[in-house]
Design an enzyme around this catalytic site. Structure first.
Site, PDB file in Angstrom:
ATOM      1  N   LYS A 111       1.282  -1.641   0.016  1.00 15.87           N
ATOM      2  CA  LYS A 111       0.079   0.216   0.042  1.00 15.87           C
ATOM      3  C   LYS A 111       0.815   1.502   0.136  1.00 15.87           C
ATOM      4  CE  LYS A 111      -4.501  -2.219   1.541  1.00 15.87           C
ATOM      5  NZ  LYS A 111      -4.779  -1.885   2.948  1.00 15.87           N
ATOM      6  N   LYS A 190      -3.453  -8.610 -11.520  1.00 15.35           N
ATOM      7  CA  LYS A 190      -4.449  -8.951 -10.298  1.00 15.35           C
ATOM      8  C   LYS A 190      -5.661  -7.670 -10.624  1.00 15.35           C
ATOM      9  CE  LYS A 190      -6.105  -8.624  -5.053  1.00 15.35           C
ATOM     10  NZ  LYS A 190      -5.809  -7.597  -4.515  1.00 15.35           N
ATOM     11  N   LYS A 193      -8.600  -2.507  -7.194  1.00 19.31           N
ATOM     12  CA  LYS A 193      -9.045  -0.411  -7.476  1.00 19.31           C
ATOM     13  C   LYS A 193      -7.196   0.477  -7.974  1.00 19.31           C
ATOM     14  CE  LYS A 193     -10.611   0.082  -3.493  1.00 19.31           C
ATOM     15  NZ  LYS A 193     -11.401  -1.333  -2.704  1.00 19.31           N
TER      16      LYS A 193
HETATM   17  P1  ADP Z   1      -9.041  -3.736  -3.904  1.00 18.44           P
HETATM   18  O1  ADP Z   1      -7.369  -5.078  -3.997  1.00 18.44           O
HETATM   19  O2  ADP Z   1      -8.835  -3.909  -5.200  1.00 18.44           O
HETATM   20  O3  ADP Z   1      -8.435  -2.222  -2.686  1.00 18.44           O
HETATM   21  P2  ADP Z   1      -9.861  -4.941  -1.719  1.00 18.44           P
HETATM   22  O4  ADP Z   1      -8.190  -5.108  -1.171  1.00 18.44           O
HETATM   23  O5  ADP Z   1     -10.616  -4.140  -0.652  1.00 18.44           O
HETATM   24  O6  ADP Z   1      -9.359  -4.932  -2.999  1.00 18.44           O
HETATM   25  O7  ADP Z   1     -10.427  -6.745  -0.989  1.00 18.44           O
HETATM   26  C1  ADP Z   1     -11.424  -6.701  -0.486  1.00 18.44           C
HETATM   27  C2  ADP Z   1     -12.208  -8.052  -1.120  1.00 18.44           C
HETATM   28  O8  ADP Z   1     -11.953  -8.698  -1.898  1.00 18.44           O
HETATM   29  C3  ADP Z   1     -10.593  -9.372  -0.053  1.00 18.44           C
HETATM   30  O9  ADP Z   1     -11.011  -9.876   0.669  1.00 18.44           O
HETATM   31  C4  ADP Z   1      -9.702  -9.270  -1.509  1.00 18.44           C
HETATM   32  O10 ADP Z   1      -8.976 -10.841  -0.977  1.00 18.44           O
HETATM   33  C5  ADP Z   1     -10.804  -9.698  -2.611  1.00 18.44           C
HETATM   34  N1  ADP Z   1     -10.550  -8.782  -3.159  1.00 18.44           N
HETATM   35  C6  ADP Z   1      -9.726  -7.847  -4.400  1.00 18.44           C
HETATM   36  N2  ADP Z   1      -9.618  -7.974  -4.682  1.00 18.44           N
HETATM   37  C7  ADP Z   1      -9.700  -9.948  -5.311  1.00 18.44           C
HETATM   38  C8  ADP Z   1      -9.270 -10.538  -6.249  1.00 18.44           C
HETATM   39  N3  ADP Z   1      -8.528  -9.461  -7.642  1.00 18.44           N
HETATM   40  N4  ADP Z   1      -9.121 -11.367  -6.968  1.00 18.44           N
HETATM   41  C9  ADP Z   1     -10.370 -12.374  -5.580  1.00 18.44           C
HETATM   42  N5  ADP Z   1     -10.535 -10.839  -4.471  1.00 18.44           N
HETATM   43  C10 ADP Z   1      -9.898 -10.667  -4.263  1.00 18.44           C
HETATM   44  N1  TRP Z   2      -9.045  -5.956   5.077  1.00 18.75           N
HETATM   45  C1  TRP Z   2      -9.814  -6.700   4.443  1.00 18.75           C
HETATM   46  C2  TRP Z   2      -9.392  -5.647   3.294  1.00 18.75           C
HETATM   47  O1  TRP Z   2      -8.837  -5.687   2.780  1.00 18.75           O
HETATM   48  C3  TRP Z   2     -11.636  -6.317   5.464  1.00 18.75           C
HETATM   49  C4  TRP Z   2     -11.489  -6.135   6.650  1.00 18.75           C
HETATM   50  C5  TRP Z   2     -11.275  -5.688   7.444  1.00 18.75           C
HETATM   51  C6  TRP Z   2     -11.855  -7.853   7.043  1.00 18.75           C
HETATM   52  N2  TRP Z   2     -11.341  -6.697   8.793  1.00 18.75           N
HETATM   53  C7  TRP Z   2     -12.114  -7.775   8.046  1.00 18.75           C
HETATM   54  C8  TRP Z   2     -12.045  -8.711   6.692  1.00 18.75           C
HETATM   55  C9  TRP Z   2     -11.962  -8.708   8.924  1.00 18.75           C
HETATM   56  C10 TRP Z   2     -12.794 -10.023   6.966  1.00 18.75           C
HETATM   57  C11 TRP Z   2     -12.392  -9.911   7.906  1.00 18.75           C
HETATM   58  O2  TRP Z   2     -10.363  -6.538   2.350  1.00 18.75           O
END
Ligand code: ADP
Ligand code: TRP
Length: 321
Positions: A111, A190, A193
């Site tokens: 990040k 992958k 966002k």
């Molecule tokens: P981003 O990478 O777009 O910021 P997040 O980290 O907020 O997405 O992910 C939210 C949820 O969606 C998590 O459980 C994450 O593992 C799942 N997720 C995000 N991107 C993918 C992907 N490309 N394939 C499978 N699962 C994903």
């Molecule tokens: N860290 C997770 C993500 O970015 C979101 C999240 C926060 C989460 N607390 C959690 C997922 C507890 C599962 C359980 O997608």
């Protein structure tokens, strides 16, 4: 009855990676136990600094989750910040969490490499996530593969607490569906966002078409055979189509004579079709915001009562009471 818990950050529009990696598995699991799904707005504060945007994204997650099939009669949907007890548990957990455990986490490095400021909150993010999970005595946590390390950290913290204070927590298991563990984005990486390569849920038809047409392909001419094993189009189509339809697209790739544009059109139609019913439910909820308020209020109340009893146990266990 097993307890299932997951969260998603309101840091932007939801995309197909979120849907197949986390939301759909979570929605399917609601049949198998008592599910708690929440909008991780405390977590989102690590990256969203615009109050109006945070409010809007939080709302959107609630609406989208309900549209995609979360059943509020059986599943508790709530906003993380409606249960501030989680912040207290995070503090308590942080006092046994070794710095080294957090220093090893990939997500902080990823990040900050993508421009999110390296704050203490971002560094301590996995501790708050552990608190989310442990506060509800969760058994199973459906997430995409990128969250696996955070689940390991959660288990390590729970073990550390149990070693220090006697058994306070059960150890949660991740639930990761291998076939959708990593959904690819427009550029074949992958979908995320942060990589600006997403296909968002519930795009207007025109925008969706344009987005799908933007999937990056190589320059193989129309007549030439193409490798379905190397194609983002086929990978995405697999998420939506039946085995027969997938085999058919793969055969047409190998045969040559069809351009990528035609395959993209086929994928576009499939996506549109798949989300049609959910789109109708979403239109309804957008027109009736009070229905969403009712769900979130009831969710907060239920989540808070579970959280309060676990937190009492923890306070007593560590000597705060
Ligand atoms: P981003 O990478 O777009 O910021 P997040 O980290 O907020 O997405 O992910 C939210 C949820 O969606 C998590 O459980 C994450 O593992 C799942 N997720 C995000 N991107 C993918 C992907 N490309 N394939 C499978 N699962 C994903
Ligand atoms: N860290 C997770 C993500 O970015 C979101 C999240 C926060 C989460 N607390 C959690 C997922 C507890 C599962 C359980 O997608």
């Amino acid at each position: 009855m097993i307890r299932i818990l997951s969260g998603i950050q309101p840091s932007g529009a939801l995309h197909l990676g979120n849907y197949f990696g986390m939301m759909r598995p979570a929605i399917e699991l609601q049949e198998r136990g008592e599910a708690f799904y929440f909008i991780a707005d405390y977590h989102a504060l690590t990256s969203v600094r615009d109050p109006a945007a945070l409010r809007a994204h939080s709302r959107q997650i609630a609406v989208d989750f309900l549209s995609c099939g979360l059943d509020p009669a059986r599943t508790c949907l709530f906003r993380q910040s409606d249960v501030p007890e989680v912040a207290e548990l995070a503090w308590i957990l942080s006092t046994v969490t070794p710095m080294g455990l957090l220093e090893r986490c990939h997500s902080f490095k990823d990040k900050t490499a993508h421009g999110i400021s390296p704050t203490h909150g971002l560094f301590a993010y996995p501790v708050l996530m552990a608190a989310d999970i442990l506060l509800y005595d969760s058994d199973l946590v459906p997430v995409g593969r990128d969250q696996k390390q955070h689940l390991e950290v959660t288990r390590d913290i729970a073990v550390k607490m149990n070693e220090t204070y006697g058994t306070l927590f059960k150890l949660p298991e991740p639930h990761i569906r291998e076939e959708v563990a990593t959904v690819k984005g427009l550029d074949g990486q992958k979908m995320s966002k942060s990589y600006h390569n997403t296909i968002d849920l519930f795009l207007p038809e025109k925008v969706l078409r344009k987005t799908i047409m933007g999937i990056v392909t190589d320059s193989t001419p129309v007549e030439a055979p193409k490798d379905p094993g190397q194609s983002t189009i086929v990978d995405l189509y697999r998420l939506f189509a039946s085995p027969g339809e997938i085999a058919d697209m793969e055969a047409r790739f190998r045969a040559g004579g069809t351009g990528y544009g035609d395959f993209k059109k086929q994928l576009f139609e499939r996506i549109l079709d798949y989300f049609r019913l959910m789109q109708a439910r979403r239109d309804h909820l957008l027109a009736h915001p009070e229905e969403v308020d009712v769900v979130l209020r009831a969710g907060a109340e239920k989540a808070r009562s579970v959280a309060a009893s676990v937190l009492d146990r923890v306070r007593a266990g560590v000597g705060l009471r």
